[in-house]
Design a protein around this motif. Structure first.
Motif, PDB file in Angstrom:
ATOM      1  N   UNK A  83       0.832  -1.204   0.000  1.00 18.31           N
ATOM      2  CA  UNK A  83       0.000   0.000   0.000  1.00 18.31           C
ATOM      3  C   UNK A  83       0.864   1.250   0.000  1.00 18.31           C
ATOM      4  N   UNK A  84       1.955   1.228   0.758  1.00 19.89           N
ATOM      5  CA  UNK A  84       2.862   2.373   0.782  1.00 19.89           C
ATOM      6  C   UNK A  84       3.640   2.470  -0.526  1.00 19.89           C
ATOM      7  N   UNK A  85       4.052   1.312  -1.058  1.00 23.84           N
ATOM      8  CA  UNK A  85       4.866   1.305  -2.269  1.00 23.84           C
ATOM      9  C   UNK A  85       4.097   1.756  -3.505  1.00 23.84           C
ATOM     10  N   UNK A  86       2.773   1.711  -3.448  1.00 26.87           N
ATOM     11  CA  UNK A  86       1.968   2.148  -4.597  1.00 26.87           C
ATOM     12  C   UNK A  86       2.313   3.583  -4.986  1.00 26.87           C
ATOM     13  N   UNK A  87       2.638   4.416  -4.009  1.00 27.87           N
ATOM     14  CA  UNK A  87       2.898   5.824  -4.282  1.00 27.87           C
ATOM     15  C   UNK A  87       4.339   6.084  -4.713  1.00 27.87           C
ATOM     16  N   UNK A  88       5.181   5.059  -4.624  1.00 26.97           N
ATOM     17  CA  UNK A  88       6.581   5.236  -4.997  1.00 26.97           C
ATOM     18  C   UNK A  88       6.855   4.831  -6.433  1.00 26.97           C
ATOM     19  N   UNK A  89       5.882   4.231  -7.102  1.00 24.23           N
ATOM     20  CA  UNK A  89       6.081   3.760  -8.473  1.00 24.23           C
ATOM     21  C   UNK A  89       4.975   4.314  -9.352  1.00 24.23           C
ATOM     22  N   UNK A  90       5.170   4.183 -10.652  1.00 26.15           N
ATOM     23  CA  UNK A  90       4.190   4.676 -11.615  1.00 26.15           C
ATOM     24  C   UNK A  90       3.985   3.654 -12.723  1.00 26.15           C
ATOM     25  N   UNK A  91       2.923   3.843 -13.493  1.00 27.71           N
ATOM     26  CA  UNK A  91       2.617   3.045 -14.671  1.00 27.71           C
ATOM     27  C   UNK A  91       2.616   1.553 -14.366  1.00 27.71           C
ATOM     28  N   UNK A  92       3.430   0.781 -15.066  1.00 24.62           N
ATOM     29  CA  UNK A  92       3.426  -0.671 -14.917  1.00 24.62           C
ATOM     30  C   UNK A  92       3.820  -1.088 -13.508  1.00 24.62           C
ATOM     31  N   UNK A  93       4.771  -0.363 -12.904  1.00 23.62           N
ATOM     32  CA  UNK A  93       5.182  -0.681 -11.547  1.00 23.62           C
ATOM     33  C   UNK A  93       4.045  -0.521 -10.562  1.00 23.62           C
ATOM     34  N   UNK A  94       3.241   0.505 -10.724  1.00 22.00           N
ATOM     35  CA  UNK A  94       2.108   0.722  -9.827  1.00 22.00           C
ATOM     36  C   UNK A  94       1.071  -0.381 -10.000  1.00 22.00           C
ATOM     37  N   UNK A  95       0.868  -0.818 -11.235  1.00 26.82           N
ATOM     38  CA  UNK A  95      -0.090  -1.895 -11.482  1.00 26.82           C
ATOM     39  C   UNK A  95       0.365  -3.183 -10.796  1.00 26.82           C
ATOM     40  N   UNK A  96       1.661  -3.482 -10.870  1.00 26.51           N
ATOM     41  CA  UNK A  96       2.183  -4.702 -10.262  1.00 26.51           C
ATOM     42  C   UNK A  96       2.078  -4.650  -8.741  1.00 26.51           C
ATOM     43  N   UNK A  97       2.388  -3.502  -8.152  1.00 28.39           N
ATOM     44  CA  UNK A  97       2.298  -3.375  -6.696  1.00 28.39           C
ATOM     45  C   UNK A  97       0.840  -3.449  -6.250  1.00 28.39           C
ATOM     46  N   UNK A  98      -0.068  -2.853  -7.020  1.00 29.56           N
ATOM     47  CA  UNK A  98      -1.492  -2.930  -6.693  1.00 29.56           C
ATOM     48  C   UNK A  98      -1.979  -4.376  -6.759  1.00 29.56           C
ATOM     49  N   UNK A  99      -1.489  -5.122  -7.741  1.00 24.83           N
ATOM     50  CA  UNK A  99      -1.849  -6.543  -7.841  1.00 24.83           C
ATOM     51  C   UNK A  99      -1.331  -7.316  -6.635  1.00 24.83           C
ATOM     52  N   UNK A 100      -0.114  -6.990  -6.179  1.00 24.14           N
ATOM     53  CA  UNK A 100       0.433  -7.638  -4.988  1.00 24.14           C
ATOM     54  C   UNK A 100      -0.417  -7.335  -3.762  1.00 24.14           C
ATOM     55  N   UNK A 101      -0.894  -6.105  -3.662  1.00 24.74           N
ATOM     56  CA  UNK A 101      -1.764  -5.716  -2.553  1.00 24.74           C
ATOM     57  C   UNK A 101      -3.055  -6.528  -2.568  1.00 24.74           C
ATOM     58  N   UNK A 102      -3.653  -6.660  -3.739  1.00 29.90           N
ATOM     59  CA  UNK A 102      -4.897  -7.433  -3.853  1.00 29.90           C
ATOM     60  C   UNK A 102      -4.662  -8.911  -3.530  1.00 29.90           C
ATOM     61  N   UNK A 103      -3.559  -9.464  -4.022  1.00 29.74           N
ATOM     62  CA  UNK A 103      -3.261 -10.873  -3.747  1.00 29.74           C
ATOM     63  C   UNK A 103      -2.976 -11.107  -2.262  1.00 29.74           C
ATOM     64  N   UNK A 104      -2.344 -10.137  -1.615  1.00 30.53           N
ATOM     65  CA  UNK A 104      -2.098 -10.266  -0.175  1.00 30.53           C
ATOM     66  C   UNK A 104      -3.414 -10.336   0.589  1.00 30.53           C
ATOM     67  N   UNK A 105      -4.366  -9.496   0.184  1.00 28.88           N
ATOM     68  CA  UNK A 105      -5.669  -9.536   0.834  1.00 28.88           C
ATOM     69  C   UNK A 105      -6.393 -10.843   0.598  1.00 28.88           C
ATOM     70  N   UNK A 106      -6.364 -11.327  -0.649  1.00 25.42           N
ATOM     71  CA  UNK A 106      -7.033 -12.591  -0.960  1.00 25.42           C
ATOM     72  C   UNK A 106      -6.383 -13.750  -0.208  1.00 25.42           C
ATOM     73  N   UNK A 107      -5.051 -13.747  -0.121  1.00 21.89           N
ATOM     74  CA  UNK A 107      -4.363 -14.801   0.610  1.00 21.89           C
ATOM     75  C   UNK A 107      -4.669 -14.770   2.101  1.00 21.89           C
ATOM     76  N   UNK A 108      -4.794 -13.575   2.660  1.00 19.20           N
ATOM     77  CA  UNK A 108      -5.143 -13.446   4.076  1.00 19.20           C
ATOM     78  C   UNK A 108      -6.518 -14.027   4.352  1.00 19.20           C
TER      79      UNK A 108
END
Length: 214
Positions: A83-108
C-alpha cells in the motif's frame, strides 16, 4: 436554419476523474491500513480451545492465531508495505504493486478461513502435554477471531482492487513538488559580483563563492 451540436471538450471530464481519484485514494488508504491492523490484531487472539487428558484429568489448551498459521500476519505486513509502495512507483510498476496488494488480501482471507477449523496446533499441544504422540485434543471449539482476520484480508483486497482500478489517477511521492506535470523552475543564479565594490567581494567570500568568477 442549421443546428450545431455542441461537442463536450475532453477537459470537461478532468474534474470528475480527479474527484474519483481523490475519493478512491482515501477509501483505499483507509481500507488498507484498517485491514492490515485488523488482521494483525486477530492473529494475536485466541482462535481455538480444547482439552487434553493428562494423568486422568482434563487439561485445558488454547491456541492463538499465530499458533495455528503465520500466513495471515505475514500477508498483512506484505499488503501494508505494498500500500505504501503504490505511491513510490508509476505506470506498470504501480499496477504490479497494486496486484500484490490485492493478492495479499485474498491470501489473508483464504488462510484465515482455513485456520478457522484447523486443529493441528491444539493436537500438537495435546501430544506434548500428555506425552503421547498419538493424543488429540478433546472438546475442540473455535472462536470468531479467524473470521475477523478474514474481514481484515477482505479490506486489503478491496484496497488492492481500488488501486488496480484508480491507481493511475493517484499522485506519486513527487507529486506535491510539481504542478500540472511541469518541473519546478530553476532558482535564479546570483548576479555577478561587481569587482569595483569591495563590500560585495567580502560578501561573496563569506558565502564561499569565488568573486573572480573563475
Amino acid at each position: 436554419m442549421e443546428y450545431v451540436t455542441a461537442v463536450p471538450h475532453p477537459r470537461s471530464e478532468a474534474p470528475g476523474s480527479a474527484r474519483a481519484g481523490r475519493m478512491s485514494l482515501a477509501v483505499a488508504l483507509l481500507c488498507g491500513a484498517l485491514g492490515a491492523a485488523v488482521a494483525l490484531l486477530a492473529t494475536r487472539q485466541r482462535w481455538s480451545e480444547g482439552t487434553a487428558t493428562v494423568a486422568g484429568g482434563a487439561f485445558p489448551l488454547t491456541a492463538k492465531g499465530s499458533d495455528v498459521t503465520g500466513v495471515p500476519a505475514a500477508l498483512a505486513i506484505v499488503g501494508l508495505a505494498a500500500l505504501v509502495a503504490v505511491f513510490a512507483v508509476r505506470r506498470a510498476g504501480r499496477f504490479m504493486v497494486a496486484a500484490l496488494l490485492a493478492l495479499s488480501g485474498a491470501g489473508t482471507v483464504a488462510a484465515a478461513l482455513l485456520g478457522a477449523s484447523d486443529s493441528t496446533a491444539l493436537d500438537e499441544k495435546a501430544a506434548r502435554a500428555s506425552g503421547d504422540t498419538a493424543a488429540t485434543v478433546d472438546a475442540l471449539t473455535h472462536t470468531a477471531w479467524p473470521y475477523v482476520a478474514a474481514v481484515g484480508g477482505g479490506l486489503l483486497l478491496l484496497a488492492g482492487l481500488l488501486a488496480l482500478r484508480y491507481g493511475r489517477l493517484w499522485p506519486g511521492m513527487s507529486g506535491r513538488y510539481e504542478r500540472g506535470g511541469t518541473p519546478r523552475p530553476r532558482r535564479r543564479t546570483r548576479a555577478a559580483v561587481d569587482p569595483d565594490r569591495p563590500e560585495e567581494l567580502w560578501k561573496a567570500l563569506d558565502r564561499g563563492e569565488d568573486p573572480t568568477g573563475a
